[in-house]
Design a protein around this motif. Sequence first.
Motif, PDB file in Angstrom:
ATOM      1  N   ASP A   1       0.650  -1.445  -0.126  1.00 61.33           N
ATOM      2  CA  ASP A   1      -0.114  -0.013   0.155  1.00 61.33           C
ATOM      3  C   ASP A   1       1.028   1.211  -0.062  1.00 61.33           C
ATOM      4  OD1 ASP A   1       1.040  -0.118   2.437  1.00 61.33           O
ATOM      5  OD2 ASP A   1      -0.875   0.067   3.435  1.00 61.33           O
ATOM      6  N   GLY A   2       2.372   1.000  -0.127  1.00 66.60           N
ATOM      7  CA  GLY A   2       3.223   2.058  -0.176  1.00 66.60           C
ATOM      8  C   GLY A   2       3.287   2.516   1.350  1.00 66.60           C
ATOM      9  N   LYS A   3       2.903   2.173   2.488  1.00 64.92           N
ATOM     10  CA  LYS A   3       2.877   2.748   3.603  1.00 64.92           C
ATOM     11  C   LYS A   3       3.876   1.702   4.324  1.00 64.92           C
ATOM     12  CE  LYS A   3      -1.287   4.979   3.907  1.00 64.92           C
ATOM     13  NZ  LYS A   3      -2.772   5.162   4.664  1.00 64.92           N
ATOM     14  N   THR A   4       4.250   0.223   4.081  1.00 63.33           N
ATOM     15  CA  THR A   4       4.968  -0.486   4.942  1.00 63.33           C
ATOM     16  C   THR A   4       5.935  -1.148   3.604  1.00 63.33           C
ATOM     17  OG1 THR A   4       2.724  -1.252   6.050  1.00 63.33           O
ATOM     18  CG2 THR A   4       4.801  -2.672   6.121  1.00 63.33           C
ATOM     19  N   CYS A   5       7.201  -0.822   4.147  1.00 64.05           N
ATOM     20  CA  CYS A   5       8.252  -1.367   3.341  1.00 64.05           C
ATOM     21  C   CYS A   5       8.455  -2.833   3.110  1.00 64.05           C
ATOM     22  CB  CYS A   5       9.390  -0.959   4.003  1.00 64.05           C
ATOM     23  SG  CYS A   5      10.795  -1.426   2.787  1.00 64.05           S
ATOM     24  N   PRO A   6       8.334  -3.349   1.992  1.00 62.54           N
ATOM     25  CA  PRO A   6       8.112  -4.771   1.694  1.00 62.54           C
ATOM     26  C   PRO A   6       9.527  -5.258   1.869  1.00 62.54           C
ATOM     27  CG  PRO A   6       8.107  -3.659  -0.270  1.00 62.54           C
ATOM     28  CD  PRO A   6       8.131  -2.474   0.706  1.00 62.54           C
ATOM     29  N   HIS A   7      10.600  -4.438   2.117  1.00 59.20           N
ATOM     30  CA  HIS A   7      12.062  -4.978   2.245  1.00 59.20           C
ATOM     31  C   HIS A   7      12.298  -5.129   3.845  1.00 59.20           C
ATOM     32  CE1 HIS A   7      12.324  -4.626  -2.025  1.00 59.20           C
ATOM     33  NE2 HIS A   7      11.784  -3.388  -1.945  1.00 59.20           N
ATOM     34  N   CYS A   8      11.971  -3.911   4.457  1.00 60.41           N
ATOM     35  CA  CYS A   8      12.625  -3.959   5.925  1.00 60.41           C
ATOM     36  C   CYS A   8      11.524  -3.889   6.869  1.00 60.41           C
ATOM     37  CB  CYS A   8      13.547  -2.742   6.097  1.00 60.41           C
ATOM     38  SG  CYS A   8      12.604  -1.198   5.998  1.00 60.41           S
ATOM     39  N   GLY A   9      10.135  -3.701   6.105  1.00 61.06           N
ATOM     40  CA  GLY A   9       9.112  -3.741   7.011  1.00 61.06           C
ATOM     41  C   GLY A   9       8.762  -2.410   7.829  1.00 61.06           C
ATOM     42  N   ALA A  10       9.499  -1.424   7.767  1.00 62.12           N
ATOM     43  CA  ALA A  10       9.381  -0.002   8.166  1.00 62.12           C
ATOM     44  C   ALA A  10       8.018   0.381   7.794  1.00 62.12           C
ATOM     45  CB  ALA A  10      10.310   0.854   7.774  1.00 62.12           C
ATOM     46  N   LYS A  11       7.256   1.111   8.686  1.00 61.53           N
ATOM     47  CA  LYS A  11       6.035   1.454   8.456  1.00 61.53           C
ATOM     48  C   LYS A  11       5.948   3.094   8.413  1.00 61.53           C
ATOM     49  CE  LYS A  11       2.892  -2.041  10.132  1.00 61.53           C
ATOM     50  NZ  LYS A  11       3.576  -3.130  10.565  1.00 61.53           N
ATOM     51  N   PHE A  12       5.115   3.732   7.421  1.00 60.58           N
ATOM     52  CA  PHE A  12       4.919   5.234   7.314  1.00 60.58           C
ATOM     53  C   PHE A  12       3.492   5.577   7.413  1.00 60.58           C
ATOM     54  CE2 PHE A  12       8.737   3.546   5.386  1.00 60.58           C
ATOM     55  CZ  PHE A  12       9.940   4.271   6.062  1.00 60.58           C
ATOM     56  N   PRO A  13       3.306   6.808   7.835  1.00 60.91           N
ATOM     57  CA  PRO A  13       2.086   7.209   7.836  1.00 60.91           C
ATOM     58  C   PRO A  13       1.572   7.588   6.460  1.00 60.91           C
ATOM     59  CG  PRO A  13       3.434   9.041   8.779  1.00 60.91           C
ATOM     60  CD  PRO A  13       4.264   7.597   8.715  1.00 60.91           C
ATOM     61  N   LEU A  14       2.407   7.959   5.563  1.00 62.04           N
ATOM     62  CA  LEU A  14       1.910   8.161   4.270  1.00 62.04           C
ATOM     63  C   LEU A  14       2.568   7.282   3.235  1.00 62.04           C
ATOM     64  CD1 LEU A  14       2.636  12.166   4.151  1.00 62.04           C
ATOM     65  CD2 LEU A  14       0.368  11.128   4.148  1.00 62.04           C
ATOM     66  N   ALA A  15       1.951   7.046   2.222  1.00 63.52           N
ATOM     67  CA  ALA A  15       2.237   6.102   0.890  1.00 63.52           C
ATOM     68  C   ALA A  15       3.537   6.882   0.487  1.00 63.52           C
ATOM     69  CB  ALA A  15       1.202   6.039   0.020  1.00 63.52           C
ATOM     70  N   LEU A  16       4.640   6.086   0.360  1.00 63.28           N
ATOM     71  CA  LEU A  16       5.981   6.511  -0.140  1.00 63.28           C
ATOM     72  C   LEU A  16       6.290   5.566  -1.239  1.00 63.28           C
ATOM     73  CD1 LEU A  16       7.814   6.882   3.068  1.00 63.28           C
ATOM     74  CD2 LEU A  16       6.847   8.436   1.833  1.00 63.28           C
ATOM     75  N   LYS A  17       7.134   6.400  -2.382  1.00 57.11           N
ATOM     76  CA  LYS A  17       7.688   5.620  -3.541  1.00 57.11           C
ATOM     77  C   LYS A  17       8.941   4.758  -3.018  1.00 57.11           C
ATOM     78  CE  LYS A  17       6.192   7.161  -7.985  1.00 57.11           C
ATOM     79  NZ  LYS A  17       6.505   7.785  -8.944  1.00 57.11           N
ATOM     80  N   PHE A  18       9.688   5.369  -2.169  1.00 59.15           N
ATOM     81  CA  PHE A  18      10.872   4.762  -1.569  1.00 59.15           C
ATOM     82  C   PHE A  18      10.925   4.696  -0.246  1.00 59.15           C
ATOM     83  CE2 PHE A  18      11.825   6.457  -5.829  1.00 59.15           C
ATOM     84  CZ  PHE A  18      12.287   5.239  -6.522  1.00 59.15           C
TER      85      PHE A  18
ATOM     86  N   ALA B   1      13.749   4.148   5.341  1.00 55.85           N
ATOM     87  CA  ALA B   1      14.372   3.523   6.312  1.00 55.85           C
ATOM     88  C   ALA B   1      15.600   2.952   5.657  1.00 55.85           C
ATOM     89  CB  ALA B   1      13.639   2.511   7.232  1.00 55.85           C
ATOM     90  N   CYS B   2      15.385   2.141   4.472  1.00 54.90           N
ATOM     91  CA  CYS B   2      16.123   1.210   3.685  1.00 54.90           C
ATOM     92  C   CYS B   2      16.442   1.837   2.464  1.00 54.90           C
ATOM     93  CB  CYS B   2      15.934  -0.304   3.667  1.00 54.90           C
ATOM     94  SG  CYS B   2      14.778  -0.560   2.538  1.00 54.90           S
ATOM     95  N   GLY B   3      15.515   2.687   1.914  1.00 51.42           N
ATOM     96  CA  GLY B   3      15.860   3.615   0.697  1.00 51.42           C
ATOM     97  C   GLY B   3      15.392   2.691  -0.621  1.00 51.42           C
ATOM     98  N   LYS B   4      14.808   1.447  -0.323  1.00 55.32           N
ATOM     99  CA  LYS B   4      14.402   0.521  -1.486  1.00 55.32           C
ATOM    100  C   LYS B   4      13.218   1.119  -2.143  1.00 55.32           C
ATOM    101  CE  LYS B   4      17.255  -3.469  -0.463  1.00 55.32           C
ATOM    102  NZ  LYS B   4      17.485  -4.537   0.166  1.00 55.32           N
ATOM    103  N   ALA B   5      12.685   0.465  -3.116  1.00 53.73           N
ATOM    104  CA  ALA B   5      11.488   1.013  -4.090  1.00 53.73           C
ATOM    105  C   ALA B   5      10.268   0.132  -2.938  1.00 53.73           C
ATOM    106  CB  ALA B   5      11.134   0.469  -5.287  1.00 53.73           C
ATOM    107  N   MET B   6       9.324   1.172  -2.684  1.00 48.73           N
ATOM    108  CA  MET B   6       8.389   0.501  -1.496  1.00 48.73           C
ATOM    109  C   MET B   6       6.963  -0.330  -2.398  1.00 48.73           C
ATOM    110  SD  MET B   6       8.665   1.748   1.259  1.00 48.73           S
ATOM    111  CE  MET B   6       6.932   2.266   2.322  1.00 48.73           C
ATOM    112  N   ALA B   7       7.040  -0.344  -3.851  1.00 48.19           N
ATOM    113  CA  ALA B   7       6.062  -0.950  -4.737  1.00 48.19           C
ATOM    114  C   ALA B   7       6.555  -2.387  -4.769  1.00 48.19           C
ATOM    115  CB  ALA B   7       5.713  -0.454  -5.899  1.00 48.19           C
TER     116      ALA B   7
END
Length: 131
Positions: free
Chosen positions: A105-122, A125-131
Amino acid sequence: MVFAVAVLLALGSIALTLIVRGKDVPETPAVSPTAHLEQRKVQIYENLRDLQFEYRLGKLSDEDYQKTKVDLQRELAKVLAEIDTLQPAQAKAAVAAAESKPKPDGKTCPHCGAKFPLALKFCGACGKAMA
Ligand SMILES: [Zn+2]
């Protein structure tokens, strides 16, 4: 001349066979363990429908109709039971797969699992693509 054409045709069909085989082998799809049972189920339903149809047309005696119907229903019950015994494992695997792979959903990083209140492209926390 005819011989040459025949040779060409033979070579052509061999080449085609090789091409088709080469394509088919790596793409062998994982067949569902219940696929053939589902097919059998559909077939039995069709047979039951045909049987009823023929019975209504008067092509079958009561006795033949009842006997065939019971046979088909017994087979159907067997197939349904087999599907039931196979399906829980499949359903569990599907649930496990869905749980291990949350929808991006762009809010949880599929790589490191970091969660953000807004949808991000990258990921912040780890700088990888969120999609
Ligand atoms: Zn991340």
